[in-house]
Motif scaffolding. Structure first.
Motif, mmCIF file in Angstrom:
data_model
loop_
_atom_site.group_PDB
_atom_site.id
_atom_site.type_symbol
_atom_site.label_atom_id
_atom_site.label_comp_id
_atom_site.label_asym_id
_atom_site.label_seq_id
_atom_site.Cartn_x
_atom_site.Cartn_y
_atom_site.Cartn_z
ATOM 1 N N UNK A 165 -6.627 -10.491 -3.837
ATOM 2 C CA UNK A 165 -6.424 -9.167 -4.416
ATOM 3 C C UNK A 165 -6.716 -8.102 -3.368
ATOM 4 N N UNK A 166 -6.017 -6.991 -3.490
ATOM 5 C CA UNK A 166 -6.277 -5.843 -2.627
ATOM 6 C C UNK A 166 -7.374 -5.015 -3.286
ATOM 7 N N UNK A 167 -8.614 -5.490 -3.161
ATOM 8 C CA UNK A 167 -9.720 -4.819 -3.849
ATOM 9 C C UNK A 167 -10.774 -4.265 -2.891
ATOM 10 N N UNK A 168 -10.495 -4.290 -1.603
ATOM 11 C CA UNK A 168 -11.431 -3.763 -0.614
ATOM 12 C C UNK A 168 -10.879 -2.462 -0.039
ATOM 13 N N UNK A 169 -11.788 -1.604 0.414
ATOM 14 C CA UNK A 169 -11.370 -0.311 0.958
ATOM 15 C C UNK A 169 -11.901 -0.132 2.375
ATOM 16 N N UNK A 170 -11.134 0.598 3.162
ATOM 17 C CA UNK A 170 -11.552 1.043 4.481
ATOM 18 C C UNK A 170 -11.514 2.562 4.467
ATOM 19 N N UNK A 171 -12.444 3.177 5.142
ATOM 20 C CA UNK A 171 -12.449 4.638 5.228
ATOM 21 C C UNK A 171 -12.383 5.033 6.695
ATOM 22 N N UNK A 172 -11.596 6.036 6.969
ATOM 23 C CA UNK A 172 -11.467 6.528 8.336
ATOM 24 C C UNK A 172 -11.384 8.047 8.284
ATOM 25 N N UNK B 189 0.346 15.044 9.291
ATOM 26 C CA UNK B 189 1.463 14.455 10.028
ATOM 27 C C UNK B 189 1.678 13.005 9.595
ATOM 28 N N UNK B 190 0.578 12.250 9.445
ATOM 29 C CA UNK B 190 0.676 10.849 9.037
ATOM 30 C C UNK B 190 1.324 10.727 7.666
ATOM 31 N N UNK B 191 0.878 11.536 6.716
ATOM 32 C CA UNK B 191 1.435 11.486 5.365
ATOM 33 C C UNK B 191 2.910 11.894 5.360
ATOM 34 N N UNK B 192 3.257 12.903 6.159
ATOM 35 C CA UNK B 192 4.652 13.351 6.234
ATOM 36 C C UNK B 192 5.538 12.254 6.823
ATOM 37 N N UNK B 193 5.050 11.608 7.874
ATOM 38 C CA UNK B 193 5.836 10.536 8.496
ATOM 39 C C UNK B 193 5.992 9.361 7.538
ATOM 40 N N UNK B 194 4.932 8.990 6.844
ATOM 41 C CA UNK B 194 5.012 7.897 5.874
ATOM 42 C C UNK B 194 6.031 8.245 4.786
ATOM 43 N N UNK B 195 5.964 9.465 4.289
ATOM 44 C CA UNK B 195 6.892 9.899 3.243
ATOM 45 C C UNK B 195 8.331 9.859 3.744
ATOM 46 N N UNK B 196 8.528 10.278 4.994
ATOM 47 C CA UNK B 196 9.848 10.275 5.612
ATOM 48 C C UNK B 196 10.416 8.847 5.664
ATOM 49 N N UNK B 197 9.526 7.862 5.804
ATOM 50 C CA UNK B 197 9.933 6.456 5.862
ATOM 51 C C UNK B 197 9.955 5.805 4.479
ATOM 52 N N UNK B 198 9.698 6.612 3.438
ATOM 53 C CA UNK B 198 9.734 6.084 2.076
ATOM 54 C C UNK B 198 8.496 5.290 1.697
ATOM 55 N N UNK B 199 7.389 5.588 2.360
ATOM 56 C CA UNK B 199 6.138 4.875 2.093
ATOM 57 C C UNK B 199 5.054 5.865 1.683
ATOM 58 N N UNK B 200 4.057 5.343 0.992
ATOM 59 C CA UNK B 200 2.859 6.141 0.766
ATOM 60 C C UNK B 200 1.974 5.987 2.004
ATOM 61 N N UNK B 201 0.984 6.852 2.136
ATOM 62 C CA UNK B 201 0.049 6.727 3.254
ATOM 63 C C UNK B 201 -0.674 5.382 3.189
ATOM 64 N N UNK B 202 -1.015 4.936 2.000
ATOM 65 C CA UNK B 202 -1.684 3.640 1.836
ATOM 66 C C UNK B 202 -0.799 2.494 2.302
ATOM 67 N N UNK B 203 0.478 2.547 1.955
ATOM 68 C CA UNK B 203 1.395 1.492 2.385
ATOM 69 C C UNK B 203 1.531 1.470 3.909
ATOM 70 N N UNK C 297 0.337 -1.570 6.377
ATOM 71 C CA UNK C 297 1.260 -2.139 7.354
ATOM 72 C C UNK C 297 0.620 -2.157 8.746
ATOM 73 N N UNK C 298 -0.011 -1.060 9.131
ATOM 74 C CA UNK C 298 -0.677 -0.993 10.429
ATOM 75 C C UNK C 298 -1.800 -2.017 10.549
ATOM 76 N N UNK C 299 -2.596 -2.162 9.501
ATOM 77 C CA UNK C 299 -3.688 -3.137 9.507
ATOM 78 C C UNK C 299 -3.135 -4.541 9.687
ATOM 79 N N UNK C 300 -2.108 -4.873 8.930
ATOM 80 C CA UNK C 300 -1.530 -6.221 9.010
ATOM 81 C C UNK C 300 -0.881 -6.480 10.361
ATOM 82 N N UNK C 301 -0.234 -5.465 10.929
ATOM 83 C CA UNK C 301 0.344 -5.622 12.261
ATOM 84 C C UNK C 301 -0.747 -5.820 13.303
#
Length: 82
Positions: free
Chosen positions: A6-13, A22-36, A40-44
């Motif tokens: 389950x995705x039940x853990x959190x990271x804070x930065x 800028x990060x949120x705008x770029x994510x939105x531009x790519x059709x993603x939420x900031x969390x998504x 993706x970055x964490x998994x990569x």
């Protein structure tokens, strides 16, 4: 990550407001939420860690999109030069 985990853990930065906006705008531009986008970055980061792999993946995605678009244009009757 296994499918049963389950995705039940959190990271804070902490970032600046500008970075966040800028990060949120770029994510939105790519059709993603900031969390998504962050997930993706964490998994990569965990799986690859090589910037070259990510660049290659992006180029492959863009090439696939171009091929798809060309196929759609050809299907609509447009002639495409080889």
């Amino acid at each position: 990550m296994s499918e049963e985990e389950k995705l039940d853990q959190r990271l804070a930065v902490r970032v600046t407001k500008t970075e966040k906006d800028i990060f949120e705008a770029k994510a939105k531009q790519e059709g993603k939420t900031a969390s998504q986008a962050l997930l993706l970055l964490v998994r990569q980061y965990i799986s690859k860690g090589d910037v070259g792999d990510e660049r290659l993946r992006k180029v492959e995605e863009e090439l696939a999109a171009i091929k798809k678009h060309l196929g759609e244009l050809q299907a609509s009757g447009m002639k495409i030069a080889s």
